[in-house]
Design an enzyme around this catalytic site. Sequence first.
Site: not given
Ligand code: COA
Length: 320
Positions: A112, A247, A277
């Site tokens: 990215c 970003h 993204n």
């Molecule tokens: N829909 C519904 N539930 C989802 C889901 C989706 N698309 N994706 C994950 N979950 C669930 C998980 O399984 C978890 O369930 P559990 O509590 O029963 O285990 C719950 O949601 C919380 O997951 P968590 O990973 O703690 O959520 P979060 O608040 O961290 O949000 C992201 C997840 C991926 C949105 C967040 O971590 C994020 O944006 N991270 C950065 C990713 C990124 O920017 N990547 C690219 C970098 S260039």
Amino acid sequence: MYSRIAGTGGYLPERVLTNAELEKMVDTSDEWIRSRTGIISRHIVSPGETTVDLAEHAARAALQSAGVEPQEVDFIVFGTTTPDLIFPNCGVLLQQRLGIHGCPAFSVEAACTGFIYSLSIADKFVRLGEAKCALVIGAETLTRMVNWKDRQTCVLFADGAGAVVLKPSDEPGIVSTHLHADGRYQDLLYYPGGVSKGWVEPGDGQGVQMRGNEVFKVAVNTLGRIVDETLEANKLQKSQIDWLVPHQANIRIIQATAKKLEMPLEKVIITVHEHGNTSAASVPLALDVGVRDGRIKRGDLLLLEAFGGGFTWGSALVRY
Ligand code: COA
């Protein structure tokens, strides 16, 4: 001698994928995606559509806005992690599309952060007088690497292309760029296949691998540090930045960086709700949106920043 942005361009594939459609594909909800990421819809490529297809549109738009004919381009650097082919590189494929021949053309693979890395490289060539008209691209078809059964990643990533034209200038322009990488974080975000390690199709538990929560935390910390580094290197106060062009990974990460800069969200170019993204394309696409809708004006001071798999991260301070 400095380089300055003479024109910007962007392009998104026509096909829009909404959260409502994703609800039918994986166990997710519009509410979850919106509240955790800020994404409402994103654009994805159609069958047969490639990274260079998207890049050609963005490049032509950037050339037009710079008032430059393709024949004037003497340097092409193309940030992408999703090339059409292993070789020729995307820069060369784009050069051929634009009907120009002979100038250096290459791609930069920094996930990215690919556009920020590419911009930094092009800036050096222009400053040294080795390029007079550089075309800098960030373009991706990241959805080709996504496992559409993995609800954690398939809701995030999208496709698009952005471009800028850099020309020499007596005044900055690109004021400074700051690039970093740290392979200790490679397991947090990666694609498990490649050429020499062996190709892996993006289905059945494969595709982009991400430890979202950890990525989130490192991204917020890293971006906070690079904001400080950029301000300190230029002896600037936070209040002197007119626009943050971040970003577009997640609205909550963007909000954290804006808070660090003590910037209201009105001074941040946000496209994540409609673009998702788009990896290396996200910063130049956001820049193009801000320029074309008239928010970003000539003379404004912009802070561009990105982070991505590796991790790689970087920033550019730009007097537009
Ligand atoms: N829909 C519904 N539930 C989802 C889901 C989706 N698309 N994706 C994950 N979950 C669930 C998980 O399984 C978890 O369930 P559990 O509590 O029963 O285990 C719950 O949601 C919380 O997951 P968590 O990973 O703690 O959520 P979060 O608040 O961290 O949000 C992201 C997840 C991926 C949105 C967040 O971590 C994020 O944006 N991270 C950065 C990713 C990124 O920017 N990547 C690219 C970098 S260039």
